[in-house]
Scaffold this active site. Structure first.
Site, PDB file in Angstrom:
ATOM      1  N   SER A 271      -4.052   0.266  -4.391  1.00 14.99           N
ATOM      2  CA  SER A 271      -3.284  -0.823  -3.782  1.00 14.99           C
ATOM      3  C   SER A 271      -4.175  -1.993  -3.394  1.00 14.99           C
ATOM      4  CB  SER A 271      -2.531  -0.319  -2.544  1.00 14.99           C
ATOM      5  OG  SER A 271      -3.438   0.197  -1.582  1.00 14.99           O
TER       6      SER A 271
ATOM      7  N   GLU B 268      -6.243   9.302  -0.616  1.00 12.51           N
ATOM      8  CA  GLU B 268      -6.395   7.886  -0.257  1.00 12.51           C
ATOM      9  C   GLU B 268      -7.478   7.203  -1.085  1.00 12.51           C
ATOM     10  OE1 GLU B 268      -4.751   5.786   1.483  1.00 12.51           O
ATOM     11  OE2 GLU B 268      -3.529   6.929   2.890  1.00 12.51           O
TER      12      GLU B 268
ATOM     13  N   HIS C   3       0.969   4.718  -2.715  1.00 14.13           N
ATOM     14  CA  HIS C   3       1.391   6.113  -2.554  1.00 14.13           C
ATOM     15  C   HIS C   3       2.642   6.458  -3.364  1.00 14.13           C
ATOM     16  CE1 HIS C   3      -1.411   7.635   0.449  1.00 14.13           C
ATOM     17  NE2 HIS C   3      -1.334   6.482   1.092  1.00 14.13           N
TER      18      HIS C   3
ATOM     19  N   HIS D 246       0.831  -1.209   0.000  1.00 15.13           N
ATOM     20  CA  HIS D 246       0.000   0.000   0.000  1.00 15.13           C
ATOM     21  C   HIS D 246       0.864   1.258   0.000  1.00 15.13           C
ATOM     22  CE1 HIS D 246      -2.997   2.978   1.134  1.00 15.13           C
ATOM     23  NE2 HIS D 246      -2.206   3.340   2.129  1.00 15.13           N
TER      24      HIS D 246
END
Length: 311
Positions: free
Chosen positions: A234, A210, A169, A164
């Site tokens: 993700s 997010e 990111h 993730h």
């Protein structure tokens, strides 16, 4: 999707120097003593790392099983990204060029990322206090875990792991446009004096960087919904589902006050009309917001019935 209500598993450092990670009851590795021991080892590396004196970010000697998890998830996500990710993310991912056949070290991620946008990665054992995490973002520094999900369910994780943090990111931070918004979020939260204002900023970040989506013109000219949020990109399962969720227009009052359950796929997402619209609304908010602006958004949400009025 993150199914542990605390997001990151709590970590305890014992007097004898051992480190224990407390996994949730629903975690696939909860009853695996080897996995529990491994998680403790990786958390200990971050806990003993002395950032203040400039020590190199800890290097983890990943096992072949851990590399296989990375390979499996990387392949599945790459196929899903081709169908669901926004072109800005795809271009940044190609520029960063993360390895697909092995877990990269955080130092390697920094070496690839810094020449593109100036961002670097540092190690964290798990959860980082909110103001510390965003204080690092304002310096273009991302705090990342180094552990991987349990090998029995490689496409599922009950908590954010290095997949993730780096695939979600890191690839996005290779885009200067996404990098600027993330940096501005860090600057915004650290300006806030009240915890209520800080939470509002963090919630806008949640529904943008997010779990954000953007409309994009498809080959036929029709608009298609694409994902850019790290939490979606993700998660193989969430990418297959996000277009079925309730899609709302960007709305800072709504984004900053909406209650959400981190144990489920996000049922409500906020869509920008294009990348420029995201920059104009979310980016400008992060760049200019102060406590008064957050209080006004909270009052607006109350007036519109989005949240209960305080007594």
């Amino acid at each position: 999707m993150f199914e542990d209500g605390q997001v990151y598993s709590p970590v305890t450092e014992h007097r004898d120097g051992t480190v224990q990670v407390h996994l949730a009851d629903n975690h696939p590795g909860r009853d695996d003593p080897d996995y529990l021991a491994r998680r403790g080892q990786i958390a200990a590396a971050a806990l003993t790392w002395d950032r203040a004196v400039g020590e190199p970010v800890p290097t983890i000697g990943y096992t072949e099983d851990e590399h296989e998890v990375w390979r499996t998830v990387s392949a599945a996500l790459a196929e899903a990204h081709a169908r669901h990710a926004h072109p800005e993310y795809l271009a940044a991912k190609a520029a960063l060029g993360l390895p697909a056949d092995r877990v990269p070290q955080l130092a390697e991620v920094s070496e690839r990322l810094a020449p593109l946008t100036g961002w670097t990665y540092i190690a964290a054992p798990g959860s980082v206090p909110l103001r510390e995490f965003y204080g690092d973002l304002r310096q273009r520094t991302f705090s990342s875990t180094q552990y991987l999900r349990h090998a029995s369910q490689p496409l599922y994780t009950p908590e954010p792991d290095i997949i993730h943090e780096v695939i979600g990111h890191g690839n996005g931070l290779a885009s200067e446009r996404f990098a600027r918004i993330t940096e501005a979020a860090g600057q915004a939260l650290t300006r806030m004096e009240s915890e209520e204002a800080a939470k509002l900023v963090a919630d806008v970040f949640w529904f943008s960087m997010e779990f954000g989506v953007i409309y994009e013109a498809g080959p036929s000219g029709a608009r298609e919904l694409k994902a850019y949020g790290a939490g979606i990109l993700s998660s193989f399962g969430e990418m297959e589902e996000f277009r079925e969720m309730e899609i709302r227009d960007l709305d800072l009052a709504d984004m900053g006050t909406l209650n959400y359950d981190i144990t489920q796929y996000q049922p409500i997402l906020f869509a920008a009309q294009d990348l420029g619209h995201l920059e104009d609304v979310v980016g400008d908010f992060f760049a200019t917001a102060d406590d008064d602006a957050c209080a006004r958004l909270r009052r607006e949400a109350e007036d519109r019935g989005l949240v209960p009025e305080r007594v």
